[in-house]
Design a protein around this motif. Structure first.
Motif, PDB file in Angstrom:
ATOM      1  N   GLN A  52       0.833  -1.202   0.000  1.00 13.53           N
ATOM      2  CA  GLN A  52       0.000   0.000   0.000  1.00 13.53           C
ATOM      3  C   GLN A  52       0.869   1.254   0.000  1.00 13.53           C
ATOM      4  N   ALA A  53       1.953   1.224   0.774  1.00 15.06           N
ATOM      5  CA  ALA A  53       2.872   2.372   0.815  1.00 15.06           C
ATOM      6  C   ALA A  53       3.540   2.592  -0.533  1.00 15.06           C
ATOM      7  N   GLU A  54       3.718   1.529  -1.302  1.00 13.42           N
ATOM      8  CA  GLU A  54       4.324   1.632  -2.629  1.00 13.42           C
ATOM      9  C   GLU A  54       3.309   2.066  -3.686  1.00 13.42           C
ATOM     10  N   GLY A  55       2.040   2.131  -3.297  1.00 16.06           N
ATOM     11  CA  GLY A  55       1.011   2.542  -4.245  1.00 16.06           C
ATOM     12  C   GLY A  55       0.530   1.444  -5.162  1.00 16.06           C
ATOM     13  N   LEU A  56       0.855   0.191  -4.846  1.00 20.25           N
ATOM     14  CA  LEU A  56       0.430  -0.922  -5.694  1.00 20.25           C
ATOM     15  C   LEU A  56      -0.973  -1.417  -5.361  1.00 20.25           C
ATOM     16  N   ILE A  57      -1.367  -1.281  -4.103  1.00 23.33           N
ATOM     17  CA  ILE A  57      -2.705  -1.705  -3.710  1.00 23.33           C
ATOM     18  C   ILE A  57      -3.355  -0.602  -2.894  1.00 23.33           C
ATOM     19  N   GLU A  58      -4.667  -0.710  -2.729  1.00 27.51           N
ATOM     20  CA  GLU A  58      -5.392   0.202  -1.846  1.00 27.51           C
ATOM     21  C   GLU A  58      -6.369  -0.607  -1.013  1.00 27.51           C
ATOM     22  N   LYS A  59      -6.536  -0.188   0.233  1.00 27.77           N
ATOM     23  CA  LYS A  59      -7.446  -0.883   1.143  1.00 27.77           C
ATOM     24  C   LYS A  59      -8.757  -0.114   1.202  1.00 27.77           C
ATOM     25  N   VAL A  60      -9.846  -0.818   1.008  1.00 21.52           N
ATOM     26  CA  VAL A  60     -11.175  -0.234   1.081  1.00 21.52           C
ATOM     27  C   VAL A  60     -11.827  -0.754   2.349  1.00 21.52           C
ATOM     28  N   HIS A  61     -12.181   0.164   3.246  1.00 25.12           N
ATOM     29  CA  HIS A  61     -12.711  -0.227   4.549  1.00 25.12           C
ATOM     30  C   HIS A  61     -13.933  -1.131   4.397  1.00 25.12           C
ATOM     31  N   GLY A  62     -13.884  -2.267   5.067  1.00 26.67           N
ATOM     32  CA  GLY A  62     -15.000  -3.189   5.068  1.00 26.67           C
ATOM     33  C   GLY A  62     -15.072  -4.105   3.866  1.00 26.67           C
ATOM     34  N   ARG A  63     -14.158  -3.905   2.902  1.00 24.52           N
ATOM     35  CA  ARG A  63     -14.212  -4.725   1.682  1.00 24.52           C
ATOM     36  C   ARG A  63     -12.942  -5.524   1.450  1.00 24.52           C
ATOM     37  N   GLY A  64     -11.780  -4.940   1.755  1.00 30.08           N
ATOM     38  CA  GLY A  64     -10.529  -5.655   1.557  1.00 30.08           C
ATOM     39  C   GLY A  64      -9.523  -4.852   0.766  1.00 30.08           C
ATOM     40  N   SER A  65      -8.535  -5.541   0.191  1.00 27.74           N
ATOM     41  CA  SER A  65      -7.451  -4.905  -0.553  1.00 27.74           C
ATOM     42  C   SER A  65      -7.630  -5.142  -2.050  1.00 27.74           C
ATOM     43  N   PHE A  66      -7.364  -4.089  -2.837  1.00 30.64           N
ATOM     44  CA  PHE A  66      -7.546  -4.148  -4.282  1.00 30.64           C
ATOM     45  C   PHE A  66      -6.275  -3.655  -4.973  1.00 30.64           C
ATOM     46  N   VAL A  67      -6.000  -4.211  -6.143  1.00 28.54           N
ATOM     47  CA  VAL A  67      -4.880  -3.733  -6.949  1.00 28.54           C
ATOM     48  C   VAL A  67      -5.221  -2.325  -7.432  1.00 28.54           C
ATOM     49  N   ARG A  68      -4.321  -1.408  -7.189  1.00 24.41           N
ATOM     50  CA  ARG A  68      -4.572  -0.003  -7.522  1.00 24.41           C
ATOM     51  C   ARG A  68      -4.527   0.203  -9.033  1.00 24.41           C
ATOM     52  N   ARG A  69      -5.504   0.898  -9.546  1.00 24.79           N
ATOM     53  CA  ARG A  69      -5.528   1.226 -10.969  1.00 24.79           C
ATOM     54  C   ARG A  69      -4.520   2.335 -11.262  1.00 24.79           C
ATOM     55  N   ALA A  70      -3.871   2.245 -12.410  1.00 21.83           N
ATOM     56  CA  ALA A  70      -2.946   3.298 -12.814  1.00 21.83           C
ATOM     57  C   ALA A  70      -3.710   4.603 -12.999  1.00 21.83           C
ATOM     58  N   ARG A  71      -3.160   5.704 -12.528  1.00 24.18           N
ATOM     59  CA  ARG A  71      -3.817   7.005 -12.629  1.00 24.18           C
ATOM     60  C   ARG A  71      -3.320   7.750 -13.867  1.00 24.18           C
ATOM     61  N   THR A  72      -4.149   8.668 -14.323  1.00 26.74           N
ATOM     62  CA  THR A  72      -3.785   9.491 -15.467  1.00 26.74           C
ATOM     63  C   THR A  72      -2.529  10.289 -15.161  1.00 26.74           C
ATOM     64  N   ARG A  73      -1.558  10.183 -16.052  1.00 27.79           N
ATOM     65  CA  ARG A  73      -0.309  10.923 -15.875  1.00 27.79           C
ATOM     66  C   ARG A  73      -0.466  12.347 -16.409  1.00 27.79           C
ATOM     67  N   VAL A  74       0.166  13.279 -15.725  1.00 27.38           N
ATOM     68  CA  VAL A  74       0.144  14.676 -16.139  1.00 27.38           C
ATOM     69  C   VAL A  74       1.578  15.135 -16.357  1.00 27.38           C
ATOM     70  N   GLN A  75       1.840  15.689 -17.530  1.00 25.59           N
ATOM     71  CA  GLN A  75       3.165  16.259 -17.793  1.00 25.59           C
ATOM     72  C   GLN A  75       3.007  17.758 -18.026  1.00 25.59           C
ATOM     73  N   ARG A  76       3.548  18.538 -17.112  1.00 26.02           N
ATOM     74  CA  ARG A  76       3.523  19.994 -17.234  1.00 26.02           C
ATOM     75  C   ARG A  76       4.850  20.449 -17.821  1.00 26.02           C
ATOM     76  N   THR A  77       4.779  21.167 -18.924  1.00 31.68           N
ATOM     77  CA  THR A  77       5.986  21.665 -19.570  1.00 31.68           C
ATOM     78  C   THR A  77       5.927  23.181 -19.664  1.00 31.68           C
ATOM     79  N   ASN A  78       7.065  23.817 -19.559  1.00 31.16           N
ATOM     80  CA  ASN A  78       7.063  25.277 -19.642  1.00 31.16           C
ATOM     81  C   ASN A  78       6.724  25.779 -21.046  1.00 31.16           C
ATOM     82  N   ALA A  79       6.757  24.886 -22.042  1.00 26.76           N
ATOM     83  CA  ALA A  79       6.372  25.288 -23.395  1.00 26.76           C
ATOM     84  C   ALA A  79       4.874  25.587 -23.494  1.00 26.76           C
ATOM     85  N   ARG A  80       4.102  25.148 -22.496  1.00 28.71           N
ATOM     86  CA  ARG A  80       2.646  25.364 -22.512  1.00 28.71           C
ATOM     87  C   ARG A  80       2.294  26.846 -22.428  1.00 28.71           C
ATOM     88  N   HIS A  81       3.179  27.673 -21.847  1.00 24.78           N
ATOM     89  CA  HIS A  81       2.828  29.069 -21.622  1.00 24.78           C
ATOM     90  C   HIS A  81       2.690  29.838 -22.931  1.00 24.78           C
TER      91      HIS A  81
END
Length: 262
Positions: A52-81
């Motif tokens: 869980q500390a590594e972000g691989l799983i998440e614990k849902v209270h009352g349900r158990g442990s689940f494999v964490r879904r990959a989250r949308t990556r955000v890349q901020r670049t200074n060229a955006r300005h």
């Protein structure tokens, strides 16, 4: 020599990385994992806490442990300005096609859920010093939350500050129902005759507050990036300041500097 809980964690980690179980799948119950490993339930819990500390799983209270879904990556670049400045003067139809979030994530407009709230405040000592204005100046504080519709957490936490007196000639800029605004802040400022000359960004990292960790759905131990951005106009005044809190587990900041040829 690896401890028992570390060996259990290694086995689960390898299974997760090879796709069995898949993201979103529930792990076996702690008692079942204890039987399979021949170890105690407390040892299994230590292994799960590590994952869980590594972000691989998440614990849902009352349900158990689940494999964490990959989250949308955000890349901020200074060229955006420069892209944002160029977009500010484009026709409405062109500005409405995409925004800064889509630019940073590769998502489409229809993929996003957006929320904005406005309120009037007076500048405290910190904000006044940062914006170069008198303490007590009336500001429009704008709070933005944008999330990918398939996820429950926003991509970032954004609070923006504008001096009310400088924008009130366009009443639409005081109305949160006009959001999302095609062309964003750059076009909003353009409507009251403000041209941005430069962007200053200060980035630091720190542990999240409890509220930030919950809203961003951060794994334990994950830091946040804190960005204070100021838009400085052609006359040298700060036209807008924003504080952006970014989740450290899915944000990349890219700086590209073009150099003059010898």
């Amino acid at each position: 020599m690896a401890k028992a809980y570390e060996r259990i964690a290694d086995e689960l980690r390898q299974s997760i990385r090879t796709g069995r179980p898949r993201p979103g799948d529930q792990l076996p119950a702690e008692t079942r994992l204890a039987e399979q490993s021949g170890r105690s339930v407390p040892t299994v819990r230590d292994a799960l806490r590590l994952l869980q500390a590594e972000g691989l799983i998440e614990k849902v209270h009352g349900r158990g442990s689940f494999v964490r879904r990959a989250r949308t990556r955000v890349q901020r670049t200074n060229a955006r300005h420069q892209w944002e400045k160029d977009r500010a003067r484009q026709p409405h139809e062109k500005r409405a096609q995409t925004g800064a979030t889509e630019h940073d994530t590769g998502l489409e407009v229809d993929d996003l859920v957006f929320r904005a709230t406005y309120r009037e405040i007076t500048a405290d000592e910190d904000i006044a010093a940062a914006m170069g204005i008198a303490e007590g100046t009336v500001l429009v504080e704008r709070t933005y939350r944008t999330r990918y519709s398939a996820e429950r957490a926003p991509l970032s936490l954004v609070t923006s500050y504008l001096v009310r007196e400088r924008i009130e000639s366009n009443p639409d800029l005081l109305d949160e129902t006009k959001e999302p605004w095609p062309g964003g802040t750059w076009n909003q400022l353009h409507t009251v005759g403000v041209e941005i000359d430069r962007v200053e960004e200060r980035v630091s990292a720190r542990p999240p507050t409890a509220e930030e960790a919950e809203e961003l759905d951060l794994p334990p131990g994950t830091a946040v990036l804190v960005l204070r951005k100021t838009l400085v106009d052609a006359g040298g005044l700060i036209a807008e300041m924003s504080d952006v809190t970014l989740p450290g587990d899915r944000t990349e900041t890219l700086f590209t500097t073009h150099l003059e040829r010898w």
